[in-house]
Enzyme design. Structure first.
Site, PDB file in Angstrom:
ATOM      1  N   PRO A 117      36.421  46.111  42.451  1.00  0.00           N
ATOM      2  CA  PRO A 117      37.598  45.801  41.641  1.00  0.00           C
ATOM      3  C   PRO A 117      38.769  45.275  42.460  1.00  0.00           C
ATOM      4  CG  PRO A 117      37.368  48.180  41.913  1.00  0.00           C
ATOM      5  CD  PRO A 117      36.110  47.554  42.448  1.00  0.00           C
ATOM      6  N   LEU A 118      38.749  45.538  43.764  1.00  0.00           N
ATOM      7  CA  LEU A 118      39.796  45.018  44.647  1.00  0.00           C
ATOM      8  C   LEU A 118      39.286  43.859  45.497  1.00  0.00           C
ATOM      9  CD1 LEU A 118      41.392  48.399  45.819  1.00  0.00           C
ATOM     10  CD2 LEU A 118      41.996  46.958  43.859  1.00  0.00           C
ATOM     11  N   LEU A 148      44.026  41.761  47.573  1.00  0.00           N
ATOM     12  CA  LEU A 148      45.282  42.375  47.984  1.00  0.00           C
ATOM     13  C   LEU A 148      46.104  41.482  48.902  1.00  0.00           C
ATOM     14  CD1 LEU A 148      43.929  45.966  48.723  1.00  0.00           C
ATOM     15  CD2 LEU A 148      44.454  44.880  46.532  1.00  0.00           C
ATOM     16  N   TYR A 156      23.233  55.032  47.536  1.00  0.00           N
ATOM     17  CA  TYR A 156      24.410  55.246  48.380  1.00  0.00           C
ATOM     18  C   TYR A 156      24.105  56.379  49.351  1.00  0.00           C
ATOM     19  CZ  TYR A 156      26.863  52.583  44.724  1.00  0.00           C
ATOM     20  OH  TYR A 156      27.247  51.620  43.823  1.00  0.00           O
TER      21      TYR A 156
END
Length: 257
Positions: free
Chosen positions: A190-191, A197, A44
């Site tokens: 996780p989304l 959403l 990252y």
């Protein structure tokens, strides 16, 4: 409920953030709001994310657990290339220790299997570092059940991190296997990169609970399995506060259905 720190890096998780002070201002409240598990990786940035965590939080609170990963390299922003060679992972572990400013990494995960290297060979440096006191626990990422079982013959595996969310449950068999073993399961995305959403069902439940769709998606993960450890990430202070409040959401069986 943990915190995934990758979003505080630059665009495409590559390079430094435009505003380093803002990155620090997100990392500190993440802990203060209750996330005592931070997740990062040497890829990252690369390396930037680990540096930011140390800049913002070192010396660390005693109860803060930091997990990092090695086994992917970033020659450019669009590339996530596997490198599971033992010589690379030995250097990667030493680099993470230095950047995080720790003598022992709480949880070190093999980021992905390198198709050119047997996973047993890639795990070897992690086991050696654990014996030397440089790693406390070993985990794996992007593994299927058969690969996890191979890994467990080489090392004690305490966690598995695979992509998993309401829309993508392709690792359901891995999750169920982790439940049998008592192994932590860390769902990445996780989304669902935001796709979850926008679904009508999530929006409907969120409206009924006076909650955000992200809170509902996180609450569903927490309710779905006792070994689930979601690590939603963001570089927004507003979204951070909303996400961290998800564990307080009173979600009913009907909502879950």
């Amino acid at each position: 409920l943990g915190f995934g720190a990758m979003r505080v890096c630059g665009p495409s998780v590559f390079g430094p953030p435009k505003d380093r002070k803002h990155a620090h201002a997100v990392l500190r409240p993440a802990y203060e709001l209750g996330a005592n598990f931070f997740h990062t990786a040497d890829s990252y940035g690369p390396h930037v994310d680990e540096e930011l965590i140390a800049e913002a939080l070192h010396p660390y609170p005693r109860d803060l657990v930091i997990a990092t990963k090695g086994g992917l390299v970033r020659p450019r922003a669009s590339a996530w290339d596997e490198d599971g060679r033992p010589e690379h992972l030995r250097k990667a572990i030493e680099g993470s220790l230095k950047r995080l400013k720790v003598e022992r990494i709480d949880l070190y995960q093999l980021h992905a299997i390198d198709p050119k290297v047997p996973l047993e060979d890639s795990l070897g440096p992690l086991v050696d570092a654990q014996r030397a006191g440089k790693i406390r626990h070993i985990g794996v990422s992007n593994f299927n059940v058969a690969e996890l079982e191979r890994a467990r013959k080489v090392a004690k595996i305490v966690s598995v991190q695979n992509e998993y969310n309401l829309d993508n449950r392709s690792s359901e068999d891995v999750l169920k296997h982790c439940e049998k073993l008592g192994t932590a399961f860390l769902p990445w995305y996780p989304l669902g990169a935001g796709g979850v959403l926008r679904t009508d069902k999530v929006r409907k439940v969120a409206k009924g609970l006076n909650a955000t769709p992200a809170q509902v998606a996180i609450a569903w993960l927490l309710a779905h399995s006792p070994v689930m450890l979601p690590i939603p990430g963001t570089n927004s202070l507003e979204h951070l506060a909303q996400n961290m409040a998800a564990h307080q959401l009173k979600i009913t069986t009907r909502d879950l259905e």
